[in-house]
Design a protein around this motif. Structure first.
Motif, PDB file in Angstrom:
ATOM      1  N   ALA A  79      64.341  52.859  29.183  1.00  0.00           N
ATOM      2  CA  ALA A  79      64.440  51.680  28.324  1.00  0.00           C
ATOM      3  C   ALA A  79      63.112  51.446  27.627  1.00  0.00           C
ATOM      4  CB  ALA A  79      64.828  50.456  29.140  1.00  0.00           C
ATOM      5  N   GLU A  80      63.168  51.119  26.360  1.00  0.00           N
ATOM      6  CA  GLU A  80      61.964  50.805  25.595  1.00  0.00           C
ATOM      7  C   GLU A  80      61.578  49.334  25.768  1.00  0.00           C
ATOM      8  OE1 GLU A  80      58.745  51.539  23.063  1.00  0.00           O
ATOM      9  OE2 GLU A  80      60.124  52.928  24.049  1.00  0.00           O
ATOM     10  N   ARG A  81      62.562  48.475  26.023  1.00  0.00           N
ATOM     11  CA  ARG A  81      62.304  47.041  26.171  1.00  0.00           C
ATOM     12  C   ARG A  81      62.613  46.600  27.597  1.00  0.00           C
ATOM     13  NH1 ARG A  81      65.580  43.659  22.381  1.00  0.00           N
ATOM     14  NH2 ARG A  81      67.207  45.225  22.654  1.00  0.00           N
ATOM     15  N   GLY A  82      62.245  45.354  27.884  1.00  0.00           N
ATOM     16  CA  GLY A  82      62.459  44.812  29.221  1.00  0.00           C
ATOM     17  C   GLY A  82      63.753  44.022  29.329  1.00  0.00           C
ATOM     18  N   ARG A 110      58.261  52.008  28.330  1.00  0.00           N
ATOM     19  CA  ARG A 110      58.195  51.294  29.613  1.00  0.00           C
ATOM     20  C   ARG A 110      58.388  52.243  30.787  1.00  0.00           C
ATOM     21  NH1 ARG A 110      58.392  45.704  29.905  1.00  0.00           N
ATOM     22  NH2 ARG A 110      58.425  44.672  27.879  1.00  0.00           N
ATOM     23  N   LEU A 111      59.289  53.206  30.642  1.00  0.00           N
ATOM     24  CA  LEU A 111      59.467  54.199  31.699  1.00  0.00           C
ATOM     25  C   LEU A 111      58.207  55.032  31.861  1.00  0.00           C
ATOM     26  CD1 LEU A 111      61.178  55.734  33.759  1.00  0.00           C
ATOM     27  CD2 LEU A 111      62.130  57.074  31.879  1.00  0.00           C
ATOM     28  N   ALA A 112      57.599  55.421  30.757  1.00  0.00           N
ATOM     29  CA  ALA A 112      56.365  56.206  30.832  1.00  0.00           C
ATOM     30  C   ALA A 112      55.244  55.397  31.480  1.00  0.00           C
ATOM     31  CB  ALA A 112      55.952  56.654  29.432  1.00  0.00           C
ATOM     32  N   GLY A 113      55.193  54.091  31.177  1.00  0.00           N
ATOM     33  CA  GLY A 113      54.166  53.249  31.761  1.00  0.00           C
ATOM     34  C   GLY A 113      54.324  53.058  33.255  1.00  0.00           C
ATOM     35  N   ARG A 114      55.540  53.151  33.761  1.00  0.00           N
ATOM     36  CA  ARG A 114      55.807  52.977  35.189  1.00  0.00           C
ATOM     37  C   ARG A 114      55.840  54.303  35.941  1.00  0.00           C
ATOM     38  NH1 ARG A 114      57.670  47.974  36.522  1.00  0.00           N
ATOM     39  NH2 ARG A 114      58.629  48.776  38.421  1.00  0.00           N
ATOM     40  N   TRP A 115      55.630  55.406  35.226  1.00  0.00           N
ATOM     41  CA  TRP A 115      55.724  56.720  35.868  1.00  0.00           C
ATOM     42  C   TRP A 115      54.609  56.870  36.901  1.00  0.00           C
ATOM     43  CZ3 TRP A 115      59.637  59.826  36.012  1.00  0.00           C
ATOM     44  CH2 TRP A 115      59.478  61.147  36.423  1.00  0.00           C
ATOM     45  N   PRO A 116      54.948  57.160  38.168  1.00  0.00           N
ATOM     46  CA  PRO A 116      53.922  57.241  39.220  1.00  0.00           C
ATOM     47  C   PRO A 116      52.962  58.408  38.996  1.00  0.00           C
ATOM     48  CG  PRO A 116      56.140  57.004  40.150  1.00  0.00           C
ATOM     49  CD  PRO A 116      56.310  57.327  38.700  1.00  0.00           C
ATOM     50  N   ASP A 117      51.693  58.188  39.345  1.00  0.00           N
ATOM     51  CA  ASP A 117      50.692  59.247  39.214  1.00  0.00           C
ATOM     52  C   ASP A 117      50.973  60.410  40.155  1.00  0.00           C
ATOM     53  OD1 ASP A 117      49.366  57.744  37.318  1.00  0.00           O
ATOM     54  OD2 ASP A 117      48.052  56.776  38.794  1.00  0.00           O
ATOM     55  N   THR A 125      56.252  62.736  26.135  1.00  0.00           N
ATOM     56  CA  THR A 125      56.642  61.329  26.232  1.00  0.00           C
ATOM     57  C   THR A 125      56.933  60.811  24.831  1.00  0.00           C
ATOM     58  OG1 THR A 125      55.252  60.994  28.187  1.00  0.00           O
ATOM     59  CG2 THR A 125      55.941  59.045  26.983  1.00  0.00           C
ATOM     60  N   LEU A 126      58.108  60.222  24.656  1.00  0.00           N
ATOM     61  CA  LEU A 126      58.516  59.699  23.361  1.00  0.00           C
ATOM     62  C   LEU A 126      58.879  58.227  23.491  1.00  0.00           C
ATOM     63  CD1 LEU A 126      60.919  62.571  22.195  1.00  0.00           C
ATOM     64  CD2 LEU A 126      58.511  62.287  21.613  1.00  0.00           C
ATOM     65  N   GLU A 127      58.643  57.486  22.420  1.00  0.00           N
ATOM     66  CA  GLU A 127      59.109  56.102  22.395  1.00  0.00           C
ATOM     67  C   GLU A 127      60.633  56.076  22.334  1.00  0.00           C
ATOM     68  OE1 GLU A 127      57.365  53.965  19.208  1.00  0.00           O
ATOM     69  OE2 GLU A 127      55.331  54.028  20.031  1.00  0.00           O
ATOM     70  N   GLY A 128      61.215  55.087  22.991  1.00  0.00           N
ATOM     71  CA  GLY A 128      62.664  54.953  22.977  1.00  0.00           C
ATOM     72  C   GLY A 128      63.143  54.116  21.802  1.00  0.00           C
ATOM     73  N   ALA A 129      64.441  54.049  21.665  1.00  0.00           N
ATOM     74  CA  ALA A 129      65.047  53.276  20.576  1.00  0.00           C
ATOM     75  C   ALA A 129      65.235  51.827  21.007  1.00  0.00           C
ATOM     76  CB  ALA A 129      66.391  53.879  20.186  1.00  0.00           C
ATOM     77  N   ASN A 130      64.929  50.905  20.106  1.00  0.00           N
ATOM     78  CA  ASN A 130      65.197  49.488  20.349  1.00  0.00           C
ATOM     79  C   ASN A 130      66.599  49.109  19.889  1.00  0.00           C
ATOM     80  OD1 ASN A 130      62.540  48.282  21.333  1.00  0.00           O
ATOM     81  ND2 ASN A 130      61.857  49.344  19.489  1.00  0.00           N
ATOM     82  N   VAL A 131      67.040  49.721  18.790  1.00  0.00           N
ATOM     83  CA  VAL A 131      68.367  49.458  18.226  1.00  0.00           C
ATOM     84  C   VAL A 131      69.003  50.804  17.871  1.00  0.00           C
ATOM     85  CG1 VAL A 131      67.837  47.158  17.356  1.00  0.00           C
ATOM     86  CG2 VAL A 131      67.343  49.141  15.936  1.00  0.00           C
ATOM     87  N   ALA A 132      70.290  50.764  17.572  1.00  0.00           N
ATOM     88  CA  ALA A 132      71.040  51.997  17.318  1.00  0.00           C
ATOM     89  C   ALA A 132      70.488  52.768  16.124  1.00  0.00           C
ATOM     90  CB  ALA A 132      72.515  51.656  17.091  1.00  0.00           C
ATOM     91  N   GLU A 133      69.994  52.052  15.104  1.00  0.00           N
ATOM     92  CA  GLU A 133      69.515  52.717  13.896  1.00  0.00           C
ATOM     93  C   GLU A 133      68.283  53.584  14.144  1.00  0.00           C
ATOM     94  OE1 GLU A 133      72.061  49.354  12.737  1.00  0.00           O
ATOM     95  OE2 GLU A 133      70.388  49.604  14.138  1.00  0.00           O
TER      96      GLU A 133
END
Length: 274
Positions: A79-82, A110-117, A125-133
């Motif tokens: 997920a890109e958002r919370g 957000r997933l990348a930020g929580r990825w354990p060391d 690592t890529l940014e996710g989509a916020n909306v379908a477009e």
């Protein structure tokens, strides 16, 4: 400042927060219905390609040209958002229990930020989509990453790990090699399809179109599951705020009644002294 006034200010702040959360909930609801349309159209595209692949493979069976064990790589659709619960944490826990994914491609900041060391470093690592477009741009960057990995490593197995509300738990879909679940031993036609290309070239082009279509479908499916969770999460938050506001209003009324009673007593005492 009196207790009742402090409570009224607190209630006003809660109502402002409630309005923001309710707006976010409405946006998630709208996005969910839009994604359902996108997903339905993409499902038809994927099904058409799988049907064509089944007809082709019935007459031109495909087999790998390598005897070496293909290294597995997993694409994690986060997920890109919370405001979506344990959407990302469940992906992290899933990889922890699946030791056969030594390399991962992470989609979602957000997933990348929580990825354990302690986990293996993601190969991309890529940014996710916020909306379908935004899904087509994500797929385009993801295909560039896959192409670069193929140039560096040669052949590898590619699996998508994502949330799908129509299935229980996380889903693992094999993407490369393609069409692994396509039935090849029951041709639908008596004669093989007429090709204008060499079968190997045709299969390579068809596999590319299939990967393009199925990655779009997975983006929409994951984003739909994310918005479903966000919708439930925000509905629960709004309901909780409504319940707390009712309790605070009652408490504020009690405090206000006590303050009025005290003011009346002071007035009566002053009147007696006069």
């Amino acid at each position: 400042m009196s207790k009742s006034r402090r409570l009224r200010q607190h209630i006003g702040q809660m109502e402002e927060i409630r309005g923001i959360l309710n707006s976010m909930k409405n946006l998630a609801f709208t996005e969910t219905h839009k994604l359902l349309r996108f997903q339905a159209a993409q499902n038809k595209a994927v099904e058409s390609l799988e049907k064509a692949a089944g007809d082709f493979l019935a007459f031109y069976p495909y087999s790998l040209d390598t005897d070496a064990q293909a290294p597995p790589i997993a694409i994690l659709f986060g997920a890109e958002r919370g405001f979506c619960g344990d959407f990302n944490d469940s992906l992290i826990n899933e990889i922890a229990t699946k030791a056969y994914y030594p390399d991962v491609i992470i989609i979602g900041s957000r997933l990348a930020g929580r990825w354990p060391d302690a986990y293996p470093e993601p190969v991309a690592t890529l940014e996710g989509a916020n909306v379908a477009e935004e899904a087509p741009a994500i797929v385009s960057r993801l295909l560039d990453v896959i192409a670069a990995l193929q140039e560096q490593r040669g052949f590898f197995e590619l699996t998508a790990v994502y949330h799908d509300d129509t299935l229980s738990g996380l889903t693992h879909d094999s993407l490369l090699p393609p069409f692994q679940q396509t039935v090849q031993d029951r041709p639908a036609f008596t004669f093989p399809p007429v090709l204008n290309l060499d079968p190997a070239d045709f299969f390579a082009d068809m596999a590319g179109h299939y990967l393009f279509a199925v990655l779009h479908n997975l983006c929409y499916t994951s984003l739909l599951a994310e918005n479903h969770r966000r919708l439930r999460h925000l509905e629960g938050a709004v309901q909780h705020l409504d319940n707390e506001t009712v309790k605070l209003r009652r408490k504020s009324q009690i405090y206000r009644q006590e303050e009025i009673t005290e003011e009346i007593e002071v007035i009566l005492l002053n009147a007696e002294n006069l």
